[in-house]
Motif scaffolding. Structure first.
Motif, mmCIF file in Angstrom:
data_model
loop_
_atom_site.group_PDB
_atom_site.id
_atom_site.type_symbol
_atom_site.label_atom_id
_atom_site.label_comp_id
_atom_site.label_asym_id
_atom_site.label_seq_id
_atom_site.Cartn_x
_atom_site.Cartn_y
_atom_site.Cartn_z
ATOM 1 N N GLU A 229 0.823 -1.204 0.000
ATOM 2 C CA GLU A 229 0.000 0.000 0.000
ATOM 3 C C GLU A 229 0.864 1.264 0.000
ATOM 4 O O GLU A 229 0.533 2.254 -0.667
ATOM 5 C CB GLU A 229 -0.925 -0.004 1.218
ATOM 6 C CG GLU A 229 -1.847 1.202 1.311
ATOM 7 C CD GLU A 229 -2.724 1.398 0.083
ATOM 8 O OE1 GLU A 229 -3.060 2.563 -0.219
ATOM 9 O OE2 GLU A 229 -3.059 0.390 -0.580
ATOM 10 N N ARG B 263 2.076 1.682 -3.552
ATOM 11 C CA ARG B 263 1.026 2.182 -4.438
ATOM 12 C C ARG B 263 0.815 3.684 -4.238
ATOM 13 O O ARG B 263 0.732 4.442 -5.218
ATOM 14 C CB ARG B 263 -0.284 1.431 -4.160
ATOM 15 C CG ARG B 263 -1.372 1.671 -5.191
ATOM 16 C CD ARG B 263 -2.735 1.212 -4.686
ATOM 17 N NE ARG B 263 -3.208 2.065 -3.611
ATOM 18 C CZ ARG B 263 -3.784 3.256 -3.814
ATOM 19 N NH1 ARG B 263 -3.965 3.721 -5.043
ATOM 20 N NH2 ARG B 263 -4.174 3.975 -2.791
ATOM 21 N N LYS B 264 0.759 4.126 -2.991
ATOM 22 C CA LYS B 264 0.553 5.539 -2.707
ATOM 23 C C LYS B 264 1.733 6.378 -3.204
ATOM 24 O O LYS B 264 1.546 7.463 -3.777
ATOM 25 C CB LYS B 264 0.358 5.754 -1.208
ATOM 26 C CG LYS B 264 0.016 7.199 -0.828
ATOM 27 C CD LYS B 264 -0.222 7.336 0.651
ATOM 28 C CE LYS B 264 -0.672 8.763 1.002
ATOM 29 N NZ LYS B 264 0.266 9.811 0.522
#
Length: 286
Positions: free
Chosen positions: A135, A138-139
């Protein structure tokens, strides 16, 4: 008069209506420094820079088709011309400037500049004990592509992580792209240069840090998918693939030959048996 923060390979910079405009090296085309410069103009500028410095080596993993850096022909708008040539050798390219046909002579016809609608960026990070946080990755890449490269987030299809590979999908059909949107081919080129430590930005290197840890990449590969399939012939196949095809063909031919010879021998045996039986019948009758 001004500094082009999004492209360091420019000259003759000046401010027009509060916007910094500069001339791209190698082409002289004026570029708006508030947005990304087209990949075609960037490649032309790099070829000019390399020629002046005497550096001739192709950038590592520059293009998946292994053609490497070349001196492109650009339209006045900055996009690639559909037909590119090196002396008397010519080929057709897509909107990312990647060769999509075999190389031919100067009579080659390239009727249209085919759009690259999908770019897949695959990176392999250095060996590590624990995987990265998916995550957080991805960010980081979503923020980087939207803020640093000014790409609308709707064109970032996915950011996938499977240790040690990170895959970023950029998709942008011709029907979706508006006049003010940056092109995914330009974005991928800027990003590739950033990752390889040859940033196009002026004094603004990409901070590859996720969760306060620097990312180290061993390899970056860019794949291109066009709206129309490429037109490669057998001549474009790698020697290894050609060798495999040849071996398969030879094996098939050998099998056919063995089958034919086996049937011929079997036929001879049958004829011999018939002949012997006839002779035995004649002997009995006598």
């Amino acid at each position: 008069a001004c500094i082009c923060k999004k492209n360091k390979r420019v000259t003759n910079c000046r401010v027009v209506d509060n916007v910094c405009w500069c001339d791209a090296v190698g082409s002289g085309v004026s570029v708006n420094c508030d947005t990304l410069t087209s990949k075609c103009l960037l490649m032309k500028a790099e070829m000019t820079h390399n020629a002046k410095s005497g550096r001739r080596d192709k950038p590592k993993d520059a293009f998946e088709d292994t053609d490497g850096l070349y001196d492109p022909e650009c339209e006045n708008s900055g996009v690639f011309k559909a037909k590119q040539c090196n002396g008397t050798t010519c080929w057709c390219v897509n909107t990312a400037g990647v060769r999509r046909t075999d190389k031919h002579d100067a009579d080659l016809k390239c009727n249209q500049l085919v759009r690259t609608m999908w770019i897949i960026i695959e990176m392999k990070h250095a060996e590590r004990n624990a995987p990265l946080n998916a995550e957080s990755l991805r960010k980081f890449f979503m923020d980087t592509f939207t803020n640093r490269y000014m790409l609308d987030g709707r064109y970032i299809s996915s950011v996938l992580y499977e240790k040690p590979y990170i895959t970023i999908d950029l998709k942008q059909n011709s029907s979706e792209k508006s006049a003010g949107d940056v092109d995914i081919a330009d974005v991928a080129y800027y990003f590739e240069k950033d990752v390889k430590g040859d940033s196009i930005f002026y004094g603004n290197k990409l901070n590859l840090s996720v969760d306060n840890e620097m990312l180290n990449f061993e390899k970056t590969v860019v794949y291109y998918v066009d709206e129309i399939a490429p037109e490669f012939s057998m001549k474009s196949l790698t020697p290894g693939l050609i060798a495999v095809i040849v071996v398969v063909i030879v094996a098939i031919v050998a099998a056919i030959v063995v089958l034919v010879l086996t049937r011929r021998r079997k036929g001879k045996y049958v004829k011999a048996e018939v002949k012997e039986m006839n002779e035995m019948h004649r002997g009995l009758n006598a």
